[in-house]
Design a protein around this motif. Structure first.
Motif, PDB file in Angstrom:
ATOM      1  N   GLY A   9       0.803  -1.213   0.000  1.00 59.58           N
ATOM      2  CA  GLY A   9       0.000   0.000   0.000  1.00 59.58           C
ATOM      3  C   GLY A   9       0.834   1.260   0.000  1.00 59.58           C
ATOM      4  O   GLY A   9       2.058   1.227  -0.169  1.00 59.58           O
ATOM      5  N   GLN A  10       0.148   2.387   0.195  1.00 57.10           N
ATOM      6  CA  GLN A  10       0.769   3.707   0.148  1.00 57.10           C
ATOM      7  C   GLN A  10       0.372   4.533   1.360  1.00 57.10           C
ATOM      8  O   GLN A  10      -0.780   4.484   1.798  1.00 57.10           O
ATOM      9  N   VAL A  11       1.327   5.290   1.868  1.00 56.32           N
ATOM     10  CA  VAL A  11       1.077   6.294   2.899  1.00 56.32           C
ATOM     11  C   VAL A  11       1.104   7.641   2.188  1.00 56.32           C
ATOM     12  O   VAL A  11       2.162   8.075   1.720  1.00 56.32           O
TER      13      VAL A  11
ATOM     14  N   TYR B 256      -5.302  -3.838  -1.533  1.00 55.06           N
ATOM     15  CA  TYR B 256      -4.193  -2.895  -1.605  1.00 55.06           C
ATOM     16  C   TYR B 256      -4.643  -1.661  -0.822  1.00 55.06           C
ATOM     17  O   TYR B 256      -5.744  -1.147  -1.039  1.00 55.06           O
TER      18      TYR B 256
ATOM     19  N   ILE C  37       2.406   4.326  11.891  1.00 51.08           N
ATOM     20  CA  ILE C  37       2.786   3.616  10.670  1.00 51.08           C
ATOM     21  C   ILE C  37       3.667   2.415  10.983  1.00 51.08           C
ATOM     22  O   ILE C  37       3.442   1.310  10.466  1.00 51.08           O
TER      23      ILE C  37
ATOM     24  N   ILE D 256       2.984  -1.576  10.281  1.00 52.43           N
ATOM     25  CA  ILE D 256       3.906  -2.356   9.443  1.00 52.43           C
ATOM     26  C   ILE D 256       4.358  -3.622  10.165  1.00 52.43           C
ATOM     27  O   ILE D 256       4.376  -4.721   9.592  1.00 52.43           O
TER      28      ILE D 256
ATOM     29  N   LEU E 153       2.895  -5.128   6.695  1.00 48.36           N
ATOM     30  CA  LEU E 153       2.600  -4.271   5.559  1.00 48.36           C
ATOM     31  C   LEU E 153       3.889  -3.857   4.850  1.00 48.36           C
ATOM     32  O   LEU E 153       4.933  -3.720   5.471  1.00 48.36           O
ATOM     33  N   ARG E 154       3.793  -3.667   3.549  1.00 48.60           N
ATOM     34  CA  ARG E 154       4.889  -3.097   2.752  1.00 48.60           C
ATOM     35  C   ARG E 154       4.374  -1.786   2.168  1.00 48.60           C
ATOM     36  O   ARG E 154       3.605  -1.791   1.204  1.00 48.60           O
ATOM     37  N   LEU E 155       4.798  -0.679   2.751  1.00 51.63           N
ATOM     38  CA  LEU E 155       4.233   0.623   2.408  1.00 51.63           C
ATOM     39  C   LEU E 155       5.278   1.550   1.798  1.00 51.63           C
ATOM     40  O   LEU E 155       6.445   1.539   2.192  1.00 51.63           O
ATOM     41  N   THR E 156       4.834   2.361   0.863  1.00 53.33           N
ATOM     42  CA  THR E 156       5.638   3.435   0.293  1.00 53.33           C
ATOM     43  C   THR E 156       5.010   4.768   0.679  1.00 53.33           C
ATOM     44  O   THR E 156       3.796   4.939   0.558  1.00 53.33           O
TER      45      THR E 156
ATOM     46  N   ASN F 270       8.132  -0.512  -3.116  1.00 50.86           N
ATOM     47  CA  ASN F 270       7.680  -1.350  -1.997  1.00 50.86           C
ATOM     48  C   ASN F 270       7.738  -2.845  -2.291  1.00 50.86           C
ATOM     49  O   ASN F 270       7.378  -3.670  -1.444  1.00 50.86           O
TER      50      ASN F 270
END
Length: 287
Positions: free
Chosen positions: A4-6, A100, A122, A126, A131-134, A254
């Motif tokens: 996902g995305q931050v 996602y 965050i 994770i 989680l694998r976040l960008t 990510n």
């Protein structure tokens, strides 16, 4: 593993519109998307969110109950979210199998380079939810038309990168509107590549507001140059090619493209998106 995305950035940079447009694009290329609104002040959402933090804490209520202004209230809210992280984890749990995630954060920049609560939220997510976040940091492209504001945006981007310690992509949003703010002093590549800020010095000296801080600005530019971390990609959220190029960058950062997931960003250009399908993608409008 969940990707996902931050989504972060100053007020007015287009975070909520970005989440709306990005979710539509990702749905069109075959991903199930869940938007998580973590902005307790965002009470007018253009998208349907899977998790809304206002169910837990609302900025307007905090301001009244504790006699706080909007900035202090947001710091309180983020601290409250951190202390009640179990609530957020429980809300996210049903989404972890096949979604996602897009996290829409508040626009108060102090939360992402000064205070620790947002980063703690965050990092706990994770660690506990794998989680694998960008981090996608949006900056309004109109800042490029003012050398002083552009240097400030660079410094904010660098500070946010160092503080969050996530895979990170800086984005000049509203790039389709950049010419409406006046002619740029240099080609767009100068502002996206951030290679030699000394060229800005002459233009800064022409502005009496900036000239009095000449030495400070020079030192700040050298700090940014010495780190060599900041660069930008551009985004027009209403243009499918622009959004697609950004998705490719995020997927590389990510690790999504290495996870063997169907309809990954590497393959999305092969997915047939017909004219009728693309009509569904509104992308929102930055104003």
């Amino acid at each position: 593993m969940v990707f996902g995305q931050v989504v972060v950035g100053p007020p007015g940079s287009g975070k909520t519109t970005y989440c709306n447009g990005m979710s539509q694009f990702l749905n069109l290329i075959g991903r199930k998307v869940a938007i998580v609104n973590l902005d307790p002040a965002n009470d007018s959402l253009p998208y349907e969110c899977a998790v809304n933090i206002e169910e837990l804490v609302k900025l307007s209520d905090v301001m009244v109950e504790h006699s706080l202004g909007p900035n202090g209230g947001l710091v309180y809210c983020m601290d409250y979210i951190e202390k009640n992280i179990d609530w957020l984890e429980a809300k996210l749990e049903p989404l972890l199998k096949d979604h996602y995630l897009l996290f829409d954060f508040p626009g108060q920049v102090e939360l992402f380079f000064l205070h620790s609560n947002a980063k703690s939220v965050i990092m706990k997510l994770i660690k506990k939810l794998n989680l694998r976040l960008t981090a996608v940091h949006l900056v309004d492209a109109h800042l490029c038309s003012d050398p002083g504001k552009y240097v400030s945006a660079l410094l904010l981007s660098l500070s946010t990168m160092l503080h969050l310690e996530l895979p990170h992509i800086n984005v000049l949003s509203k790039i389709d509107l950049i010419e409406s703010y006046g002619r740029l002093a240099f080609n767009l590549d100068f502002y996206t590549d951030v290679e030699d800020l000394s060229y800005l010095q002459h233009h800064l000296d022409q502005d009496p507001r900036s000239a009095k801080y000449r030495k400070l600005t020079k030192e700040l530019c050298e700090v940014i140059d010495n780190f060599g971390l900041v660069s930008f990609t551009t985004l027009d959220i209403q243009d499918k090619e622009s959004v697609g190029n950004l998705v490719k960058l995020i997927d590389k950062s990510n690790g999504y493209i290495f996870a063997g997931i169907e309809a990954s960003a590497v393959e999305f250009s092969k997915i047939a998106i017909g004219p009728n399908d693309w009509d569904y993608y509104s992308g929102g409008s930055f104003t």
